[in-house]
Motif scaffolding. Structure first.
Motif, mmCIF file in Angstrom:
data_model
loop_
_atom_site.group_PDB
_atom_site.id
_atom_site.type_symbol
_atom_site.label_atom_id
_atom_site.label_comp_id
_atom_site.label_asym_id
_atom_site.label_seq_id
_atom_site.Cartn_x
_atom_site.Cartn_y
_atom_site.Cartn_z
ATOM 1 N N SER A 24 0.835 -1.213 0.000
ATOM 2 C CA SER A 24 0.000 0.000 0.000
ATOM 3 C C SER A 24 0.863 1.253 0.000
ATOM 4 C CB SER A 24 -0.924 -0.012 1.215
ATOM 5 O OG SER A 24 -1.680 1.174 1.279
ATOM 6 N N LEU A 25 1.905 1.235 0.826
ATOM 7 C CA LEU A 25 2.795 2.395 0.908
ATOM 8 C C LEU A 25 3.524 2.614 -0.406
ATOM 9 C CD1 LEU A 25 4.102 4.601 2.663
ATOM 10 C CD2 LEU A 25 5.765 2.890 3.429
ATOM 11 N N LYS A 26 3.993 1.541 -1.019
ATOM 12 C CA LYS A 26 4.711 1.645 -2.286
ATOM 13 C C LYS A 26 3.814 2.232 -3.373
ATOM 14 C CE LYS A 26 5.772 -2.206 -4.265
ATOM 15 N NZ LYS A 26 6.392 -3.506 -4.598
ATOM 16 N N GLU A 27 2.549 1.802 -3.376
ATOM 17 C CA GLU A 27 1.603 2.334 -4.350
ATOM 18 C C GLU A 27 1.367 3.830 -4.120
ATOM 19 O OE1 GLU A 27 -3.058 1.597 -5.701
ATOM 20 O OE2 GLU A 27 -1.983 0.083 -4.534
ATOM 21 N N SER A 28 1.305 4.243 -2.862
ATOM 22 C CA SER A 28 1.097 5.660 -2.549
ATOM 23 C C SER A 28 2.291 6.511 -2.949
ATOM 24 C CB SER A 28 0.829 5.832 -1.049
ATOM 25 O OG SER A 28 -0.331 5.139 -0.663
ATOM 26 N N LEU A 29 3.487 5.928 -2.908
ATOM 27 C CA LEU A 29 4.706 6.683 -3.215
ATOM 28 C C LEU A 29 5.018 6.708 -4.703
ATOM 29 C CD1 LEU A 29 6.992 5.395 -0.333
ATOM 30 C CD2 LEU A 29 5.962 7.658 -0.518
ATOM 31 N N ILE A 60 5.957 9.947 -7.016
ATOM 32 C CA ILE A 60 6.298 11.132 -6.223
ATOM 33 C C ILE A 60 7.761 11.480 -6.456
ATOM 34 C CG2 ILE A 60 6.525 12.072 -3.890
ATOM 35 C CD1 ILE A 60 4.173 10.374 -3.054
ATOM 36 N N ALA A 61 8.002 12.735 -6.774
ATOM 37 C CA ALA A 61 9.367 13.188 -7.047
ATOM 38 C C ALA A 61 10.239 13.019 -5.809
ATOM 39 C CB ALA A 61 9.342 14.659 -7.478
ATOM 40 N N GLY A 62 11.463 12.603 -6.024
ATOM 41 C CA GLY A 62 12.421 12.465 -4.932
ATOM 42 C C GLY A 62 12.417 11.117 -4.253
ATOM 43 N N VAL A 63 11.496 10.235 -4.640
ATOM 44 C CA VAL A 63 11.459 8.893 -4.048
ATOM 45 C C VAL A 63 12.401 8.002 -4.846
ATOM 46 C CG1 VAL A 63 10.037 6.907 -3.454
ATOM 47 C CG2 VAL A 63 9.105 9.221 -3.247
ATOM 48 N N THR A 64 13.585 7.839 -4.325
ATOM 49 C CA THR A 64 14.626 7.082 -5.015
ATOM 50 C C THR A 64 14.544 5.599 -4.667
ATOM 51 O OG1 THR A 64 16.190 7.360 -3.197
ATOM 52 C CG2 THR A 64 16.119 9.105 -4.885
ATOM 53 N N THR A 115 15.043 1.560 1.983
ATOM 54 C CA THR A 115 15.070 1.891 3.403
ATOM 55 C C THR A 115 13.695 1.771 4.028
ATOM 56 O OG1 THR A 115 16.952 3.395 3.097
ATOM 57 C CG2 THR A 115 15.618 3.700 5.086
ATOM 58 N N LEU A 116 12.686 2.289 3.326
ATOM 59 C CA LEU A 116 11.323 2.233 3.842
ATOM 60 C C LEU A 116 10.828 0.794 3.954
ATOM 61 C CD1 LEU A 116 9.696 5.223 1.932
ATOM 62 C CD2 LEU A 116 10.263 5.110 4.367
ATOM 63 N N LYS A 117 11.163 -0.022 2.965
ATOM 64 C CA LYS A 117 10.738 -1.417 3.033
ATOM 65 C C LYS A 117 11.377 -2.128 4.220
ATOM 66 C CE LYS A 117 10.275 -5.737 0.492
ATOM 67 N NZ LYS A 117 10.492 -6.491 -0.746
ATOM 68 N N ALA A 118 12.662 -1.842 4.447
ATOM 69 C CA ALA A 118 13.352 -2.474 5.572
ATOM 70 C C ALA A 118 12.726 -2.081 6.905
ATOM 71 C CB ALA A 118 14.833 -2.097 5.554
ATOM 72 N N LYS A 119 12.169 -0.861 6.970
ATOM 73 C CA LYS A 119 11.520 -0.402 8.202
ATOM 74 C C LYS A 119 10.106 -0.975 8.346
ATOM 75 C CE LYS A 119 14.731 2.574 9.604
ATOM 76 N NZ LYS A 119 15.436 2.412 10.902
#
Length: 492
Positions: free
Chosen positions: A392-397, A400-404, A410-414
């Motif tokens: 869900s988070l990945k789909e929301s991101l 979006i500019a700047g999401v490398t 990093t976000l997935k690991a968290k």
């Protein structure tokens, strides 16, 4: 590559041909004799851990004492081995206090923790004259004073202080900040000291206590707690007009749940650093004890309360593969044991290393999704909640500019705490025996009977190689309590 290295085994686990062995005993034969699922403990490992931790603490501080955190495993056979090795015990309830006495611990060998001690529990602890009650609030201290006054006794207490130090592999086991439910904060401490002074005839404030978390991997966190204790203990002593006789530095010492190079047994390169202790608990404890000797001086006794590091690596859980299916290209394995036996696998998404105990000659070269038997989607050995949240988070991101890619990683690991798959031999199939390692802590006490599943049997390979039953498997009639049985009889 050796079998031990190939499957990432700790030293006391070996292979007998194709089968996994603990202390030289073939585990497939043990499962055949005692049934599955089955916890198997090593008495040698338990006694060795107790000896090593006590020796390490005393090497650092001659007046160090160890109080085993019995919530980690309060089986009477386990407690008796720990007492035989010269350790004391920490309890968290009247039930654990009863078990400590049943195991042979004397009152002077018992400290009582807990955030919600009842009047009845305090009456028992004060009446026995235990080593100390670790006080969790100003209100509790006033309650202890009332009980002690009524009993005509002096209650020996230690103030559990919030140190404001983070530690622990996951938020659910971090106990050192005011965001947790534990301990007396700085504002409340003033009130507690006033209560102690005004009830000096029945309250003996003998010590101070703190605890920063569980599976704390970083030695500097422990060393910071020593520095905090030195400052705080001096302030408390000044307020009370007397020095403290003991300083309890708590537990939280880690073990290595991973036993492997990064990425092994996961099916992909997955970060398991929260579960991978690089430094042995004994070495960390000795360093902390030495720091305590320098910072706190030789006079007060130094207490430690290890739990996980004493018993976690003393046991494994043997489970049978009962079913198998595919979701696309990925095979799924269905075990006969799930979070009904290992509650932490669901509650805090804890990692337990897996090996196929009946195919040790084969490399762990295939990826499997592994789940338990319960009628519950959360009964799995991967992070189903984290995976859904990440999707869900990945789909929301997206877009979006700047999401490398680096930020996404990093976000997935968290977000996702556990690997999606486990590496086991490609031939793994129903009937095979899978061993989950390092299950000695927070398992026997947390088992429950959801879905009518009977709690597992547990045995120990004793130091003399005899097999000791720690607890029997539940019988079908154990699923129904006495009141239900009476109702059933009346209905007939």
């Amino acid at each position: 590559m050796s079998i031990a290295a190939q499957h990432a085994l700790p030293p006391f686990l070996t292979a007998k041909g194709a089968n996994l062995a603990l202390d030289g005993h073939d585990l497939t034969q043990m499962a055949a004799a005692h049934g599955s699922p089955l916890f198997v403990f090593s008495g040698r490992q338990l006694a060795g851990n107790a000896k090593a931790l006590l020796a390490a603490a005393r090497a650092g501080h001659p007046r160090a004492r160890i109080f085993f955190a019995s919530k980690a495993c309060s089986n009477l056979h386990v407690l008796q081995i720990i007492r035989k090795e010269g350790l004391s015990i920490e309890v968290n309830s009247g039930g654990e206090l009863w078990k400590a006495q049943a195991a042979g611990f004397k009152p002077a060998e018992i400290v009582f923790n807990g955030v919600a001690k009842s009047v009845a529990e305090l009456e028992l602890a004060i009446g026995l004259g235990i080593q100390a009650i670790n006080v969790d609030s100003a209100f509790e201290l006033s309650r202890i004073a009332e009980v002690a006054t009524r009993l005509g006794k002096v209650a020996t207490v230690a103030l559990r202080i919030v140190p404001g130090i983070g530690g622990g592999a996951t938020a659910g086991i971090q106990t050192g900040s005011e965001r947790s439910k534990f301990g007396i904060g700085q504002t409340e401490l003033t009130e507690a000291l006033d209560i102690a002074r005004s009830h000096a005839g029945v309250l003996d404030v003998a010590g101070m206590h703190l605890h920063i978390g569980s599976q704390v991997l970083d030695l500097p966190d422990f060393l910071e707690s020593v520095s905090f204790t030195a400052r705080q203990a001096q302030e408390i002593a000044q307020h009370l007009g007397k020095p403290l006789r003991h300083l309890n530095l708590g537990g939280g010492y880690p073990i290595n749940y991973v036993h492997q190079r990064k990425g092994a047994n996961t099916g992909r390169d997955f970060d398991l650093s929260a579960f991978a202790a690089e430094q042995p608990a004994a070495g960390m404890m000795e360093a902390v004890a030495r720091a305590a000797a320098r910072a706190l001086g030789p006079q007060p006794e130094i207490f430690f309360e290890p739990g996980r590091s004493m018993v976690a690596d003393c046991a494994l859980l043997l489970t049978r593969v009962e079913n198998m299916k595919r979701r696309g290209a990925t095979p799924w394995l269905y075990l006969d044991g799930g979070y009904n036996l290992l509650l932490d696998s669901a509650a805090v998404r804890w990692y337990y290393h897996m090996v196929n105990a009946s195919r040790m000659e084969a490399p762990a070269d295939a990826d499997f999704r592994v789940v338990g038997p319960l009628c519950d989607s959360a009964d799995c050995f991967f992070d189903v909640e984290g995976e859904y949240l990440w999707d869900s988070l990945k789909e929301s991101l997206a877009g979006i500019a700047g999401v490398t890619p680096e930020l996404l990683a990093t976000l997935k690991a968290k977000t996702v705490r556990l690997p999606e798959t486990r590496a086991l031999p490609a031939a793994t199939a129903p009937g095979d025996l899978v061993a989950l390692l390092d299950t000695g802590a927070y398992s026997l006490e947390e088992m429950f009977q959801y879905c009518g599943r009977q709690r597992a049997k547990a045995v120990m390979i004793a130091e003399d190689d005899s097999i000791v039953t720690l607890r029997d498997r539940d019988r079908p009639e154990d699923l129904v309590d006495a009141a239900e049985r009476m109702g059933m009889a009346a209905a007939r």
